[in-house]
Design an enzyme around this catalytic site. Structure first.
Site, short mmCIF file in Angstrom:
data_model
loop_
_atom_site.label_atom_id
_atom_site.label_comp_id
_atom_site.label_asym_id
_atom_site.label_seq_id
_atom_site.Cartn_x
_atom_site.Cartn_y
_atom_site.Cartn_z
N ASN A 1 54.94 127.86 103.49
CA ASN A 1 53.97 128.05 104.60
C ASN A 1 54.50 127.52 105.92
O ASN A 1 53.86 126.71 106.58
CB ASN A 1 52.64 127.38 104.25
CG ASN A 1 52.79 125.91 103.89
OD1 ASN A 1 53.85 125.48 103.47
ND2 ASN A 1 51.73 125.14 104.08
N ASP B 1 49.79 117.92 96.64
CA ASP B 1 49.46 119.02 97.56
C ASP B 1 49.44 118.51 99.01
O ASP B 1 48.54 118.81 99.79
CB ASP B 1 48.13 119.69 97.19
CG ASP B 1 48.04 121.10 97.76
OD1 ASP B 1 49.09 121.65 98.13
OD2 ASP B 1 46.92 121.64 97.86
#
Lengths: 308, 418
Positions: free
Chosen positions: B96, B306
């Site tokens: 990302n 995460d």
């Protein structure tokens, strides 16, 4: 002198029953004031209030501005359409710029839930939430309860149904909190698609049948369907919505008692209520508007007294 | 790098020394001797710590960094340092970035930029071109440059046929496919878990079925195609049950949970604190209990941080306008230790390596010294001073955590906390 338990009015869920009582008693006094030939008191001559409206509003903005002016506060108005918000300025920067001009209190309407809570942590001014997304609209709930109290004597023990788009409504949420806090019984009524799945956790009951809801209640608060907040269609057509959840004279006359009809405005005549209902003696819609000024005067006055 | 680790309790079920207190000698990055007592020699660094435990190096299966494109959030260099100080010797890094890592050249950039650090970076290549969920990216080519898995970070594979093709195509080169569990139409504009809290505070809710519906779909496809599927960061009870059933059927599926989804419920949202705005959303007590049960029983294979650094401009705004994500890597071990035993914690933090890199790691003589050093003693309140990341968007600020990470040994280097 009694004072509020909070320094901001961010939502009904942050205040107490005693706060509501104090606001109402103060509003009683201001209601008498605004019916005098000279509708103004000099209470807040040293206070400057900024009305920051990041979302469209007509009646709430006018009501606040009138309330402030009748308390003799200095008032500045700001609306997002003509502002630097569109140029990418953050909310905190925008508000701090305004506060650097020595503003004591901010009345804010904002499209995002929690915007008032967020601001209260980062700026030095008293904040009144004039509606934040689908979160709260505390002064609306206060004026609604005040109007019920005025018409029916008290709120405690009364059966109130809130009809319509509960899912997108800050008015519904604040009303639920306010009514429960004062001891009223609350139901919500509307198509299941417009009722939050977990609404019963707030101590209210769900009734999908409008007739049953009206037969049960003393007061029906009719909400507007907020098409502008919907990402998809939650019902097939306005016509079908009205068939199931519109209040008309016929249904009211078929009840064995006379219930009170409320609406926070603006009304979609012929959708949630018909004109003959809106303009009838059962409807207290214009009383709500008038009480709005007195209640907002009370809120501003009581919060300002904590600044001084 | 030569070192002697003194009096360390080995926590490594694959090692013959598991459970023993040993000295470990490392020469030029290789474990040369393991014995109950070893005498320090010249020119080797002696490492001693209170309550020292040693395990194989931890592996984080989902880390976002920012570079290239979002260096203001985090750089590769500092991101790898954060990982090292948090106990991780390997991290799988999400694509990302800007541009999205969807070509062999992008993967090569990540490999080149991260080379030589103590913590190794393993790029996850985008599954679809520009992560648009339309056409497959050049998966094989990316794998040749070093990509270890393929997924469009937190963007679901909206077209089921694309997932079917991906799972079939990757079998030719043993590729691991990541499918983020979210059905976008049901999730709608939801920002937080749909539940009592979203109702109270007027924020739009994402129903739990938005996740489990996608998990059910993906497992159904996997059953048809075969292949290797990893479902990252699940958050609901129903997902745990679905994956348990799929594993019982023998499907090649793994799953992970993010540490913040295991540690917090959506009750913390009351104050509209944007550090709690994460994807998947923090769920209710029932879901969190099911997730914890899932990591205990092994239905959930890995716990990940995460980790998602976001600069203040993306978080210091109204809740609706804030970007999703929290940095959690610095708190991962300390939080996990509040939920499970140290043995279980180590397992959950090491198993990802084999799944993502196909390499096993163990504490035996002759192996690369790829180690994490830590203690399970004591507790502390996670504060700003514990944050090593460039961005400070930590959900764990103020949380009570346990234990301590001393540091890592890997790639012929030692990185220790002060």
């Amino acid at each position: 002198m009694a004072e509020l338990s909070v320094n901001h009015l961010l939502g009904i869920k942050y205040i107490t029953a005693a706060d509501i009582d104090l606001i109402f008693k103060t509003a009683d006094h201001f209601k008498e004031v605004i019916n005098r030939p000279i509708k103004k008191v000099p209470s807040l001559r040293d206070i400057t209030i900024a009305n920051l409206f990041f979302e469209n509003s007509t009646r709430t903005k006018l009501s606040f501005e009138l309330a402030e002016k009748r308390l003799s506060a200095d008032v500045i108005n700001f609306s997002a359409a003509a502002s630097s918000v569109k140029k990418g300025e953050t909310l905190i920067d925008t508000v701090n710029n305004i506060l650097s001009m020595k503003v004591d209190m901010v009345v804010m309407r904002h499209p995002n839930p929690g915007a008032g809570v967020f601001l209260s942590k980062h700026i030095k001014a008293s904040i009144v939430n004039a509606g934040d997304g689908a979160h709260e609209h505390p002064t609306q709930a206060l004026l609604d309860s005040y109007s019920i109290r005025e018409r029916l004597g008290e709120v405690a023990g009364k059966n109130v149904v809130i009809v319509g788009d509960i899912l997108h409504s800050r008015v519904a949420l604040s009303n639920i909190y306010a009514l429960k806090l004062q001891g009223a019984n609350v139901k919500v009524c509307g198509p299941k698609t417009l009722i939050p799945k977990y609404i019963e956790s707030l101590g209210v009951e769900v009734e999908l049948d409008l007739r049953k809801a009206l037969e049960w209640c003393d007061v029906a608060n009719m909400l507007r369907v907020q098409n502008e907040r919907m990402d998809i269609s939650y019902f097939p057509s306005t016509r079908e919505y009205t068939q199931q959840y519109g209040v008309n004279k016929e249904i009211l006359e078929s009840l064995d008692k006379e219930i009170v009809i409320m609406h926070p405005g603006p009304i979609n005549r012929g959708v949630e209520i018909t004109s003959d209902v809106a303009d009838s003696g059962q409807a207290i819609i214009l009383d709500q508007v008038q009480n709005g000024v007195a209640v907002r005067m009370a809120v501003i006055y009581l919060l300002a007294s904590k600044i001084q | 790098m030569n070192a002697l680790i003194k009096a360390a309790t080995v926590i490594d079920s694959k090692s013959p020394h598991n459970g023993n207190v040993v000295d470990i000698r490392i020469k030029d990055g290789i474990i040369t001797e393991i014995a109950s007592t070893l005498t320090p020699s010249k020119n080797e660094k002696t490492i001693t710590f209170d309550d020292l435990k040693v395990s194989s190096g931890w592996f984080d299966t989902s880390v976002s960094i920012g570079e290239p494109g979002y260096e203001e959030r985090e750089t590769i260099k500092n991101g790898l340092k954060v990982a090292a100080l948090s106990g991780f010797t390997g991290i799988a890094v999400n694509p990302n970035t800007n541009p999205i890592i969807d070509t062999s050249a992008d993967v090569a950039f990540m490999m080149h930029k991260s080379a030589g650090n103590a913590t190794e970076l393993f790029p996850i290549g985008a599954l679809s071109r520009n992560s648009e969920s339309v056409d497959l990216a050049e998966l094989y080519d990316m794998q040749q440059s070093g990509a270890v898995a393929f997924g469009d970070y937190q963007k679901p594979v909206s077209n089921p046929n694309l997932l079917k093709i991906a799972l079939q195509y990757t079998q030719g080169f043993d590729g691991l496919v990541l499918s983020f569990p979210q059905e976008n139409d049901i999730a709608g504009k939801g920002q937080v878990n749909e539940g009592v809290m979203s109702t109270r505070i007027g924020l739009k809710g994402k129903p739990a079925i938005a996740e489990s519906l996608q998990v059910a779909r993906d497992l159904h496809i996997l059953e048809y195609t075969g292949g290797k599927l990893h479902i990252p960061t699940i958050s609901t009870k129903a997902s745990v049950h679905l994956i348990a059933d799929a594993k019982a059927k023998g499907l090649d599926v793994t799953s992970s949970a993010a540490i913040h989804n295991l540690f917090f419920t959506d009750d913390v949202l009351e104050d509209f604190n944007t550090n709690y705005k994460v994807t998947p959303p923090l769920r209710n007590q029932d879901d969190v209990e099911a997730l914890i049960q899932g990591i205990k029983t092994g239905v959930i294979d890995f716990v990940t941080s995460d980790h998602n650094p976001l600069d203040v401009e993306r978080k210091h705004v109204e809740f609706d306008n804030a970007t999703y994500g929290t940095i959690s890597q610095e708190a991962t071990f300390g939080a996990l230790l509040t939920l499970v035993s140290e043995k279980k914690a180590v397992k959950l933090l090491t198993q990802g390596r084999a799944r993502f890199t196909n390499k096993e790691q163990s504490i035996v003589e002759g192996a690369n010294a790829n180690l994490t050093l830590f203690s399970i003693k004591g507790s502390y309140t996670f504060s700003e001073s514990d944050i090593k990341s460039k961005s400070k968007n930590a959900a764990f600020l103020g949380a009570k955590l346990k234990g301590k990470v001393y540091g890592i040994v890997n790639n012929n280097q030692i990185i220790l906390n002060d």
